[in-house]
Design a protein around this motif. Structure first.
Motif, PDB file in Angstrom:
ATOM      1  N   ASP A  76       0.827  -1.177   0.011  1.00 29.58           N
ATOM      2  CA  ASP A  76       0.006  -0.090   0.098  1.00 29.58           C
ATOM      3  C   ASP A  76       0.973   1.240  -0.170  1.00 29.58           C
ATOM      4  OD1 ASP A  76      -2.090  -1.535   0.043  1.00 29.58           O
ATOM      5  OD2 ASP A  76      -2.496  -1.329   2.194  1.00 29.58           O
ATOM      6  N   PHE A  77       1.923   1.208   0.957  1.00 33.47           N
ATOM      7  CA  PHE A  77       2.722   2.362   0.918  1.00 33.47           C
ATOM      8  C   PHE A  77       3.355   2.787  -0.330  1.00 33.47           C
ATOM      9  CE2 PHE A  77       6.839   4.511   1.740  1.00 33.47           C
ATOM     10  CZ  PHE A  77       6.456   5.546   2.405  1.00 33.47           C
ATOM     11  N   ILE A  78       4.034   1.611  -1.140  1.00 31.51           N
ATOM     12  CA  ILE A  78       4.704   1.606  -2.144  1.00 31.51           C
ATOM     13  C   ILE A  78       3.822   2.127  -3.340  1.00 31.51           C
ATOM     14  CG2 ILE A  78       6.127   0.465  -4.070  1.00 31.51           C
ATOM     15  CD1 ILE A  78       7.125  -1.279  -1.702  1.00 31.51           C
ATOM     16  N   THR A  79       2.860   1.656  -3.428  1.00 33.47           N
ATOM     17  CA  THR A  79       1.563   2.223  -4.294  1.00 33.47           C
ATOM     18  C   THR A  79       1.330   3.590  -4.163  1.00 33.47           C
ATOM     19  OG1 THR A  79       0.540  -0.003  -4.055  1.00 33.47           O
ATOM     20  CG2 THR A  79      -0.071   1.420  -5.951  1.00 33.47           C
ATOM     21  N   SER A  80       1.348   4.069  -2.929  1.00 34.59           N
ATOM     22  CA  SER A  80       0.941   5.473  -2.705  1.00 34.59           C
ATOM     23  C   SER A  80       2.127   6.377  -3.031  1.00 34.59           C
ATOM     24  CB  SER A  80       0.403   5.713  -1.114  1.00 34.59           C
ATOM     25  OG  SER A  80       1.472   5.366  -0.351  1.00 34.59           O
ATOM     26  N   ILE A  81       3.410   5.963  -2.990  1.00 37.27           N
ATOM     27  CA  ILE A  81       4.295   7.095  -3.386  1.00 37.27           C
ATOM     28  C   ILE A  81       4.537   6.834  -4.612  1.00 37.27           C
ATOM     29  CG2 ILE A  81       5.466   6.819  -1.086  1.00 37.27           C
ATOM     30  CD1 ILE A  81       7.880   5.056  -2.485  1.00 37.27           C
ATOM     31  N   GLY A  82       3.891   5.701  -5.805  1.00 41.82           N
ATOM     32  CA  GLY A  82       3.875   5.849  -6.978  1.00 41.82           C
ATOM     33  C   GLY A  82       4.806   4.523  -7.673  1.00 41.82           C
ATOM     34  N   GLY A  83       4.875   3.363  -6.917  1.00 40.98           N
ATOM     35  CA  GLY A  83       5.356   2.335  -7.315  1.00 40.98           C
ATOM     36  C   GLY A  83       6.594   2.005  -7.006  1.00 40.98           C
ATOM     37  N   LEU A  84       7.209   0.897  -7.561  1.00 44.41           N
ATOM     38  CA  LEU A  84       8.718   0.405  -7.319  1.00 44.41           C
ATOM     39  C   LEU A  84       9.712   1.447  -7.877  1.00 44.41           C
ATOM     40  CD1 LEU A  84       8.828  -3.240  -7.395  1.00 44.41           C
ATOM     41  CD2 LEU A  84       9.309  -1.959  -5.231  1.00 44.41           C
ATOM     42  N   ASN A  85       9.370   1.926  -9.074  1.00 37.55           N
ATOM     43  CA  ASN A  85      10.249   2.706  -9.740  1.00 37.55           C
ATOM     44  C   ASN A  85      10.515   4.081  -9.120  1.00 37.55           C
ATOM     45  OD1 ASN A  85       7.544   3.820 -10.015  1.00 37.55           O
ATOM     46  ND2 ASN A  85       7.788   4.514 -12.439  1.00 37.55           N
ATOM     47  N   VAL A  86       9.551   4.750  -8.320  1.00 36.15           N
ATOM     48  CA  VAL A  86       9.796   5.718  -7.289  1.00 36.15           C
ATOM     49  C   VAL A  86      10.790   5.657  -6.379  1.00 36.15           C
ATOM     50  CG1 VAL A  86       8.751   7.655  -5.848  1.00 36.15           C
ATOM     51  CG2 VAL A  86       7.656   6.738  -7.934  1.00 36.15           C
ATOM     52  N   LEU A  87      10.380   4.101  -5.770  1.00 34.84           N
ATOM     53  CA  LEU A  87      11.509   3.874  -4.597  1.00 34.84           C
ATOM     54  C   LEU A  87      12.867   3.719  -5.035  1.00 34.84           C
ATOM     55  CD1 LEU A  87      10.868   3.259  -1.778  1.00 34.84           C
ATOM     56  CD2 LEU A  87      10.524   0.767  -2.532  1.00 34.84           C
ATOM     57  N   ALA A  88      12.919   2.905  -6.490  1.00 33.20           N
ATOM     58  CA  ALA A  88      14.369   2.739  -6.761  1.00 33.20           C
ATOM     59  C   ALA A  88      15.007   3.889  -7.220  1.00 33.20           C
ATOM     60  CB  ALA A  88      13.944   1.598  -8.115  1.00 33.20           C
ATOM     61  N   VAL A  89      14.289   4.890  -7.704  1.00 33.67           N
ATOM     62  CA  VAL A  89      15.004   6.003  -8.082  1.00 33.67           C
ATOM     63  C   VAL A  89      15.399   6.858  -6.880  1.00 33.67           C
ATOM     64  CG1 VAL A  89      14.601   8.466  -9.103  1.00 33.67           C
ATOM     65  CG2 VAL A  89      14.040   6.390 -10.416  1.00 33.67           C
ATOM     66  N   ILE A  90      14.866   6.870  -5.777  1.00 31.62           N
ATOM     67  CA  ILE A  90      15.033   7.608  -4.546  1.00 31.62           C
ATOM     68  C   ILE A  90      16.254   6.816  -4.034  1.00 31.62           C
ATOM     69  CG2 ILE A  90      14.668   7.821  -2.133  1.00 31.62           C
ATOM     70  CD1 ILE A  90      11.688   8.269  -2.867  1.00 31.62           C
ATOM     71  N   HIS A  91      16.398   5.592  -4.042  1.00 28.79           N
ATOM     72  CA  HIS A  91      17.321   4.652  -3.501  1.00 28.79           C
ATOM     73  C   HIS A  91      18.647   5.083  -4.426  1.00 28.79           C
ATOM     74  CE1 HIS A  91      18.532   1.112  -1.076  1.00 28.79           C
ATOM     75  NE2 HIS A  91      19.297   0.754  -1.971  1.00 28.79           N
ATOM     76  N   PHE A  92      18.460   5.073  -5.551  1.00 28.26           N
ATOM     77  CA  PHE A  92      19.515   5.431  -6.482  1.00 28.26           C
ATOM     78  C   PHE A  92      20.390   6.592  -6.449  1.00 28.26           C
ATOM     79  CE2 PHE A  92      21.307   6.556 -11.108  1.00 28.26           C
ATOM     80  CZ  PHE A  92      22.278   5.633 -10.917  1.00 28.26           C
ATOM     81  N   ILE A  93      19.268   7.773  -6.371  1.00 29.28           N
ATOM     82  CA  ILE A  93      19.746   9.239  -5.978  1.00 29.28           C
ATOM     83  C   ILE A  93      20.485   9.095  -4.543  1.00 29.28           C
ATOM     84  CG2 ILE A  93      19.274  11.591  -5.541  1.00 29.28           C
ATOM     85  CD1 ILE A  93      16.916  11.089  -7.438  1.00 29.28           C
ATOM     86  N   LEU A  94      20.087   8.565  -3.476  1.00 35.03           N
ATOM     87  CA  LEU A  94      20.696   8.709  -2.590  1.00 35.03           C
ATOM     88  C   LEU A  94      22.043   7.843  -2.777  1.00 35.03           C
ATOM     89  CD1 LEU A  94      17.782   8.186   0.040  1.00 35.03           C
ATOM     90  CD2 LEU A  94      19.599  10.065  -0.065  1.00 35.03           C
ATOM     91  N   ALA A  95      22.187   6.641  -3.512  1.00 33.43           N
ATOM     92  CA  ALA A  95      23.509   6.204  -3.405  1.00 33.43           C
ATOM     93  C   ALA A  95      24.509   6.995  -4.183  1.00 33.43           C
ATOM     94  CB  ALA A  95      23.175   4.805  -4.289  1.00 33.43           C
ATOM     95  N   ILE A  96      24.076   7.795  -5.134  1.00 32.10           N
ATOM     96  CA  ILE A  96      24.938   8.742  -5.672  1.00 32.10           C
ATOM     97  C   ILE A  96      25.546   9.550  -4.799  1.00 32.10           C
ATOM     98  CG2 ILE A  96      25.406  10.360  -7.674  1.00 32.10           C
ATOM     99  CD1 ILE A  96      23.015   9.167  -8.905  1.00 32.10           C
ATOM    100  N   ILE A  97      24.775  10.283  -4.103  1.00 28.22           N
ATOM    101  CA  ILE A  97      25.288  10.927  -3.084  1.00 28.22           C
ATOM    102  C   ILE A  97      26.279  10.470  -1.987  1.00 28.22           C
ATOM    103  CG2 ILE A  97      24.446  12.561  -1.101  1.00 28.22           C
ATOM    104  CD1 ILE A  97      21.687  12.954  -2.501  1.00 28.22           C
ATOM    105  N   PHE A  98      26.015   9.206  -1.710  1.00 30.78           N
ATOM    106  CA  PHE A  98      26.716   8.499  -0.854  1.00 30.78           C
ATOM    107  C   PHE A  98      28.016   8.252  -1.437  1.00 30.78           C
ATOM    108  CE2 PHE A  98      25.208   7.162   3.413  1.00 30.78           C
ATOM    109  CZ  PHE A  98      23.811   7.777   3.488  1.00 30.78           C
ATOM    110  N   ALA A  99      28.130   7.842  -2.585  1.00 36.57           N
ATOM    111  CA  ALA A  99      29.256   7.508  -3.288  1.00 36.57           C
ATOM    112  C   ALA A  99      30.411   8.895  -3.280  1.00 36.57           C
ATOM    113  CB  ALA A  99      29.172   7.138  -4.844  1.00 36.57           C
ATOM    114  N   ALA A 100      29.559   9.976  -3.906  1.00 32.65           N
ATOM    115  CA  ALA A 100      30.348  11.237  -3.660  1.00 32.65           C
ATOM    116  C   ALA A 100      30.822  11.533  -2.293  1.00 32.65           C
ATOM    117  CB  ALA A 100      29.363  12.248  -4.098  1.00 32.65           C
ATOM    118  N   PHE A 101      30.065  11.374  -1.187  1.00 32.89           N
ATOM    119  CA  PHE A 101      30.444  11.774  -0.024  1.00 32.89           C
ATOM    120  C   PHE A 101      31.827  10.739   0.440  1.00 32.89           C
ATOM    121  CE2 PHE A 101      30.384  10.603   4.664  1.00 32.89           C
ATOM    122  CZ  PHE A 101      30.353  11.822   5.149  1.00 32.89           C
ATOM    123  N   LEU A 102      31.583   9.464   0.031  1.00 29.67           N
ATOM    124  CA  LEU A 102      32.758   8.771   0.464  1.00 29.67           C
ATOM    125  C   LEU A 102      33.858   9.172  -0.202  1.00 29.67           C
ATOM    126  CD1 LEU A 102      33.924   5.952   1.629  1.00 29.67           C
ATOM    127  CD2 LEU A 102      33.325   4.989  -0.670  1.00 29.67           C
TER     128      LEU A 102
END
Lengths: 210, 225
Positions: A151-177
């Motif tokens: 339900d939560f995943i559908t409400s934020i727009g599906g797995l793709n939204v989740l995946a993109v959030i995850h990916f963007i944060l991963a980029i930030i973490f890599a740059a931070f590292l």
């Protein structure tokens, strides 16, 4: 000989080591999952997925360790900027990196037992540990167990939204590292900070960065 | 010489024989009257012996096909195939069985909402015909990168005749499904974001190690200073 101060208690060093390993492994295996055609460091796609899942869970545990330890021991105070830090401390510290460091000025906020971090460190570590890491970990958990959160995943727009959030944060973490590793070389000598995060001891007169 | 009555009798009996033989045709042969190739394929598949003759077609396709469906535009009639039909016989431990191989078995088995669009046939059919399901020892798609990669079979443009078209329908394209929330790791991507990622990483490396580090190196304390 400079006097040594005990800056990083053993639990903090253990936490940091686990955290470091997890982040590096997660970035590499995550890159393989995202670009299966280009990155092959963990062998097959399947292995990279399970490596990513296990290290992700380990990172969740490690984050909880950090949180509980810092709250219970009240060492969380090291991460909270005070009145002096905002905005003056941040500006002074930034100026030091842009200018003073090349003139071999002393570090404006050398670490002490009571105040481990300089104002910039406080701000960025607080941002990362207080905001980004939780979001990254929560998005990872949701992605790992989508069935329990449909339900939560559908409400934020599906797995793709989740995946993109995850990916963007991963980029930030890599740059931070990368930045984190670089700033760790700005101690008294290049290797100083690396030694102190392993042994726990740092020179008291000369300053640390990380 | 044949009289009229005889003539009528013969016609009548022929009609009776014809209609009797027609109604005695099993449902299957009714379907196979036109879809004879399909019947052969079902017979050759794992289901050849297990699905009873009577219901061979309807068990998967639903009974709407018993009505006249030819002569209509194919867009009007749906193929009537839903994953549920496979689940009705294979339901109970599919998650467990596939879970031994695939992480997120439910995503792969198309059982959460309509987000996930994998179909059993993509993995269980080798050629183009959705009926030719073979025993898993002989054929079952295990290679993750067939789907999880930039040249994923899930992203190939549908062609009218392909199996994937049949399974997934006309709208099956990367962007269509992404709009509906599907994201297949390794296959779906946002190119701008990928480029941005590479740029950010390279700029960070250059910014700190090369530029800042370089200036530090130039202005370093030399011995004796």
């Amino acid at each position: 000989m400079a006097e040594k101060i005990y800056l990083h208690p053993v639990l903090e060093r253990v936490w940091h080591a686990i955290h470091a390993i997890c982040i590096v492994v997660l970035i590499i295996s995550g890159a393989q999952i995202h670009w299966p055609g280009c990155v092959h460091l963990f062998g097959s796609f399947q292995t990279s997925v399970s490596v990513h899942n296990w290290f992700g869970l380990l990172l969740v545990a490690d984050f909880l360790l950090w949180l509980i330890y810092n709250l219970v021991s009240r060492r969380i105070i090291h991460y909270i900027p005070n009145k002096r830090d905002i905005p003056d401390g941040l500006i002074v510290q930034a100026k030091f990196y842009v200018c003073g460091i090349f003139k071999h000025d002393p570090h404006p906020y050398p670490p002490t037992v009571d105040e481990k971090f300089n104002p910039l460190q406080k701000m960025s570590y607080l941002m990362f540990m207080g905001l980004m890491t939780p979001i990254l970990l929560i998005s990872g958990i949701l992605y790992l167990y989508p069935l329990y959160f449909t339900d939560f995943i559908t409400s934020i727009g599906g797995l793709n939204v989740l995946a993109v959030i995850h990916f963007i944060l991963a980029i930030i973490f890599a740059a931070f590292l990368i930045a984190h590793l670089y700033l760790a070389t700005t101690g008294h000598t290049i290797q100083d900070n690396f030694i102190s995060i392993v042994t726990g001891y740092a020179d008291s007169e000369e300053e640390e960065e990380a | 010489m044949m009289n009229r009555t005889h003539y009528y009798l013969i016609i009548l009996s022929m009609c009776i024989i014809l209609s009797c033989s027609y109604s005695s045709l099993a449902l299957e042969s009714k379907c196979s009257f036109c879809h004879s190739d399909t019947l052969e394929e079902v017979k050759q598949s794992v289901h050849g012996t297990v699905l009873g003759d009577e219901q061979r077609c309807v068990i998967c396709h639903g009974s709407q096909y018993e009505k006249r469906h030819y002569g209509k535009y194919m867009e009007e009639i749906e193929t009537g195939f839903e994953v549920d039909r496979c689940f009705s016989c294979h339901g109970s431990n599919l998650d467990v069985k596939h879970g031994e191989l695939f992480p997120q078995p439910q995503l792969h088995l198309n059982s959460i909402g309509d987000t996930s669009q994998t179909s059993c046939a993509i993995c269980h059919v080798e050629g183009k015909d959705p009926h030719l399901i073979k025993p898993v020892k002989i054929y079952a798609l295990k290679d993750c990168e067939e789907c999880h990669s930039s040249d994923s079979i899930l992203l190939t443009t549908p062609s009218k005749s392909s199996l994937k078209h049949q399974i997934i329908g006309i709208t099956f394209t990367n962007s269509e499904l992404t709009k509906r929330g599907q994201y297949v790791a390794g296959a779906n991507r946002i190119p701008i974001l990928d480029n941005l990622c590479v740029i950010i990483i390279i700029l960070t490396i250059i910014g700190v190690f090369v530029i800042h580090g370089g200036v530090r190196f130039i202005t370093r304390k030399r011995k004796g200073e």
